[in-house]
Design a protein around this motif. Structure first.
Motif, PDB file in Angstrom:
ATOM      1  N   LYS A  15      17.114   4.390  20.850  1.00  0.00           N
ATOM      2  CA  LYS A  15      18.111   3.749  19.972  1.00  0.00           C
ATOM      3  C   LYS A  15      17.827   3.946  18.488  1.00  0.00           C
ATOM      4  CE  LYS A  15      19.362   0.492  23.546  1.00  0.00           C
ATOM      5  NZ  LYS A  15      19.349  -0.893  24.000  1.00  0.00           N
ATOM      6  N   VAL A  16      17.020   4.965  18.170  1.00  0.00           N
ATOM      7  CA  VAL A  16      16.694   5.234  16.770  1.00  0.00           C
ATOM      8  C   VAL A  16      17.981   5.490  15.969  1.00  0.00           C
ATOM      9  CG1 VAL A  16      15.557   6.888  15.240  1.00  0.00           C
ATOM     10  CG2 VAL A  16      14.373   6.065  17.276  1.00  0.00           C
ATOM     11  N   GLY A  17      18.879   6.280  16.542  1.00  0.00           N
ATOM     12  CA  GLY A  17      20.143   6.602  15.861  1.00  0.00           C
ATOM     13  C   GLY A  17      21.009   5.355  15.690  1.00  0.00           C
TER      14      GLY A  17
ATOM     15  N   MET B 100      12.274  -1.557   6.044  1.00  0.00           N
ATOM     16  CA  MET B 100      11.517  -1.116   7.224  1.00  0.00           C
ATOM     17  C   MET B 100      10.721   0.143   6.890  1.00  0.00           C
ATOM     18  SD  MET B 100      13.770  -1.682  10.641  1.00  0.00           S
ATOM     19  CE  MET B 100      14.999  -2.954  10.743  1.00  0.00           C
ATOM     20  N   ARG B 101      11.351   1.076   6.182  1.00  0.00           N
ATOM     21  CA  ARG B 101      10.641   2.319   5.838  1.00  0.00           C
ATOM     22  C   ARG B 101       9.480   2.032   4.896  1.00  0.00           C
ATOM     23  NH1 ARG B 101      15.933   5.368   6.404  1.00  0.00           N
ATOM     24  NH2 ARG B 101      15.549   6.288   8.449  1.00  0.00           N
ATOM     25  N   ALA B 102       9.674   1.082   3.980  1.00  0.00           N
ATOM     26  CA  ALA B 102       8.591   0.742   3.036  1.00  0.00           C
ATOM     27  C   ALA B 102       7.415   0.115   3.792  1.00  0.00           C
ATOM     28  CB  ALA B 102       9.110  -0.201   1.960  1.00  0.00           C
ATOM     29  N   VAL B 103       7.728  -0.737   4.769  1.00  0.00           N
ATOM     30  CA  VAL B 103       6.665  -1.365   5.574  1.00  0.00           C
ATOM     31  C   VAL B 103       5.914  -0.286   6.354  1.00  0.00           C
ATOM     32  CG1 VAL B 103       6.227  -2.894   7.535  1.00  0.00           C
ATOM     33  CG2 VAL B 103       7.802  -3.613   5.732  1.00  0.00           C
ATOM     34  N   LYS B 104       6.684   0.631   6.951  1.00  0.00           N
ATOM     35  CA  LYS B 104       6.061   1.709   7.739  1.00  0.00           C
ATOM     36  C   LYS B 104       5.106   2.520   6.847  1.00  0.00           C
ATOM     37  CE  LYS B 104       5.650   4.941  11.010  1.00  0.00           C
ATOM     38  NZ  LYS B 104       4.789   4.730  12.170  1.00  0.00           N
ATOM     39  N   ARG B 105       5.564   2.872   5.654  1.00  0.00           N
ATOM     40  CA  ARG B 105       4.700   3.663   4.744  1.00  0.00           C
ATOM     41  C   ARG B 105       3.458   2.882   4.351  1.00  0.00           C
ATOM     42  NH1 ARG B 105       9.546   5.508   2.560  1.00  0.00           N
ATOM     43  NH2 ARG B 105       9.552   3.813   1.042  1.00  0.00           N
ATOM     44  N   ALA B 106       3.612   1.574   4.139  1.00  0.00           N
ATOM     45  CA  ALA B 106       2.463   0.769   3.699  1.00  0.00           C
ATOM     46  C   ALA B 106       1.404   0.654   4.794  1.00  0.00           C
ATOM     47  CB  ALA B 106       2.936  -0.623   3.287  1.00  0.00           C
TER      48      ALA B 106
ATOM     49  N   GLY C   2       8.338   8.804  15.591  1.00  0.00           N
ATOM     50  CA  GLY C   2       9.685   9.007  16.134  1.00  0.00           C
ATOM     51  C   GLY C   2      10.245   7.817  16.893  1.00  0.00           C
ATOM     52  N   LYS C   3       9.477   6.712  16.993  1.00  0.00           N
ATOM     53  CA  LYS C   3       9.990   5.505  17.637  1.00  0.00           C
ATOM     54  C   LYS C   3      10.412   4.532  16.545  1.00  0.00           C
ATOM     55  CE  LYS C   3       8.413   7.548  21.246  1.00  0.00           C
ATOM     56  NZ  LYS C   3       6.995   7.446  21.547  1.00  0.00           N
ATOM     57  N   VAL C   4      11.397   3.754  16.829  1.00  0.00           N
ATOM     58  CA  VAL C   4      12.008   2.775  15.909  1.00  0.00           C
ATOM     59  C   VAL C   4      12.659   3.484  14.716  1.00  0.00           C
ATOM     60  CG1 VAL C   4      11.767   0.661  14.558  1.00  0.00           C
ATOM     61  CG2 VAL C   4      10.404   0.964  16.638  1.00  0.00           C
ATOM     62  N   LEU C   5      11.835   4.172  13.903  1.00  0.00           N
ATOM     63  CA  LEU C   5      12.366   4.908  12.751  1.00  0.00           C
ATOM     64  C   LEU C   5      12.113   6.386  12.973  1.00  0.00           C
ATOM     65  CD1 LEU C   5      10.886   2.704   9.880  1.00  0.00           C
ATOM     66  CD2 LEU C   5      13.277   2.769  10.627  1.00  0.00           C
TER      67      LEU C   5
END
Ligand code: 2HG
Ligand code: ZN
Length: 475
Positions: free
Chosen positions: A437-439, A453-459, A469-472
């Motif tokens: 369900k990424v899309g 979400m992307r900022a949290v992932k990068r941090a 490739g999961k979630v984002l």
């Protein structure tokens, strides 16, 4: 094979021992395909750490080498969340040997379990200590606590006890670079800054690896009253929920919607399942009241409430379980709906939620769209109506060829999810995003949410090694 692989494997063997690094194709196979067989991945190795220290060392190594790590629990994900991609460059990190029950603290109503403990093992441990752990799912005999935490699992007792997120007092997490976030204190009150821990719940292993959790326990239940009530429509089901909550002093612990078609499929495909009522009805609810007191007279409360509803025509008929055997038989119908649908043939799944009060209108609108646009499909909408959460599934109609039905999958998903969005609901109520369900997340999350979400992932994971490739999607 990647030219750096032999060196990486040697490093991993130095940390985990030879038996902790699987590379043989037959040994790895069970870790490379998801439960629904939607994905078939490949992996450099499957890693089997025995301690958080080993998880820390292996993540530090993989982070330094930029190797993707796919955390893997009981492999019951519906969204391919624990399956590696097809590149053969990722490693699978199975938590199954990290399965110690570290402690049970009956006085604190809590226990500490490692991520690889099977949910049923935790339920049993709570029971042996005279306590109750309420998370309850069809896969409880094989799903693992780490997966329950990482997907924020739901199930059939959410109405009373909440989702997995609500059952957590503390976590121990290994971060992508190998540092360990210690947080198993088990405090019920702790307002010291940002709630970092909660970010790992539902993150599906994309921010770090949960290695242990301190979980909330509750008083054991000593009485249940269970019934299958037939109703005319979803509106009547939702009204019955309010009625039972009021009449029982809020003792309703499960309230599950079952359509007629699900009774037909379970009686056809599941050994020993019989229609609990004499005549067919359009919809049913499996409702259960429960209490820690043995003397509350829940049966009488349930019978009186259902009797009054019957008198008014709000309920059409009801079967009240008179003993444990009858109670188990009613639950057997509900719990076997997914299996009966699988045996019936190809199906489409949508795991949606809207506000409870909006469910009747949502179901009416969605069903109307389906009847006009998907003649080769049958709607099988069932599930956790008490939480506003439904498995809005379809099977091919009798005699319909699977291909034209399946060819509509994308159009059906779009129509159902667009309608959910219009209702302010969720296209993933309890099964997560995974790879599947990424899309959809990109489509329906707001730009602000996605950016955060992307900022949290990068941090948390600057090199993108955690469950890539999961979630984002990778940027
Ligand atoms: C259930 O509630 C599970 O039975 C499975 O979440 C739902 O198979 C499904 O679609
Ligand atoms: Zn469910």
């Amino acid at each position: 094979m990647n030219p750096a692989a032999p060196e990486l494997l040697a490093g991993l063997r130095a940390i985990l021992g030879a038996e902790g690094v699987l590379t043989d194709a037959a040994d790895c196979a069970p870790y490379l395909a998801d439960h629904r067989r939607l994905y078939q991945g490949r992996a450099l190795a499957v890693l089997l750490p025995r301690s958080p220290g080993e998880v820390s060392q292996l993540l530090a190594l993989c982070n330094a080498r930029r190797v993707g790590v796919v955390p893997h629990g009981g492999n019951t994900s519906y969204c391919g969340g624990a399956t590696p991609d097809e590149s053969g460059r990722q490693v699978v990190l199975s938590l199954r040997r990290l399965n110690r029950l570290r402690s049970v603290n009956a006085a604190n109503y809590s226990l500490t379990a490692e991520a690889g403990c099977v949910l049923a093992q935790v339920q049993r441990a709570a029971d042996e200590a005279g306590r109750f752990f309420p998370l309850s799912l069809g896969s409880e005999g094989s799903c693992q606590i780490g997966g329950n935490l990482s997907t924020n699992a739901g199930g059939t007792a959410v109405l009373r006890y909440g989702m997995m997120r609500d059952l957590v007092l503390g976590l121990e997490v290994v971060l992508a670079d190998g540092r360990v976030l210690e947080g198993l204190s088990g405090l019920r009150k702790d307002n010291t800054g940002y709630d970092i821990r909660s970010l790992f719940l539902g993150a599906e292993g994309t921010l770090g690896v949960i290695t242990a959790a301190n979980l909330k326990l509750f008083p054991q239940l000593h009485s249940h009253a269970t019934a299958l009530a037939a109703v005319a429509d979803v509106r009547a089901a939702v009204m019955l929920l309010g009625r039972l909550r009021d009449a029982s002093g809020d003792r309703v612990s499960s309230f599950e919607l079952i359509p007629r078609i699900a009774i037909e499929l379970t009686t056809r495909h599941i050994e020993g399942v019989r229609d609990p009522l004499e005549r067919p009805y359009p919809w049913y609810v499996l409702c259960e009241l429960s209490s820690s007191s043995a003397t509350e007279g829940l049966d009488a409360v349930l019978e009186a409430a259902l009797g009054a509803a019957l008198g008014e025509g709000a309920v059409l008929d009801a079967a009240v379980a008179r003993n444990e055997r009858e109670r188990a038989a009613l639950w057997r119908v509900r719990e076997n709906i997914p299996e009966a649908q699988r045996r019936e043939g190809v199906g489409l799944k949508h795991d949606i939620s809207v506000a409870v009060a909006a469910l009747p209108d949502f179901v009416a609108r969605a069903a109307q769209w389906l009847s006009g646009n998907v003649p080769e499909g049958r709607l099988i909408a069932y599930g956790h109506v008490g939480d506003g959460s439904l498995h809005f599934n379809l099977s091919a109609a009798p005699g319909a060829a699977p291909e034209p039905f399946l060819a509509r999958a994308d159009a059906v998903r779009r129509a159902v999810h667009d309608l959910v969005h219009e209702f302010g609901g969720s296209f993933s109520a309890e099964h997560g995003i995974g790879r599947l369900k990424v899309g959809e997340l990109e489509r329906y999350a707001s730009p602000v949410e996605l950016a955060l979400m992307r900022a949290v992932k990068r941090a948390f994971d600057p090199h993108g090694i955690m469950n890539p490739g999961k979630v984002l999607r990778e940027e």
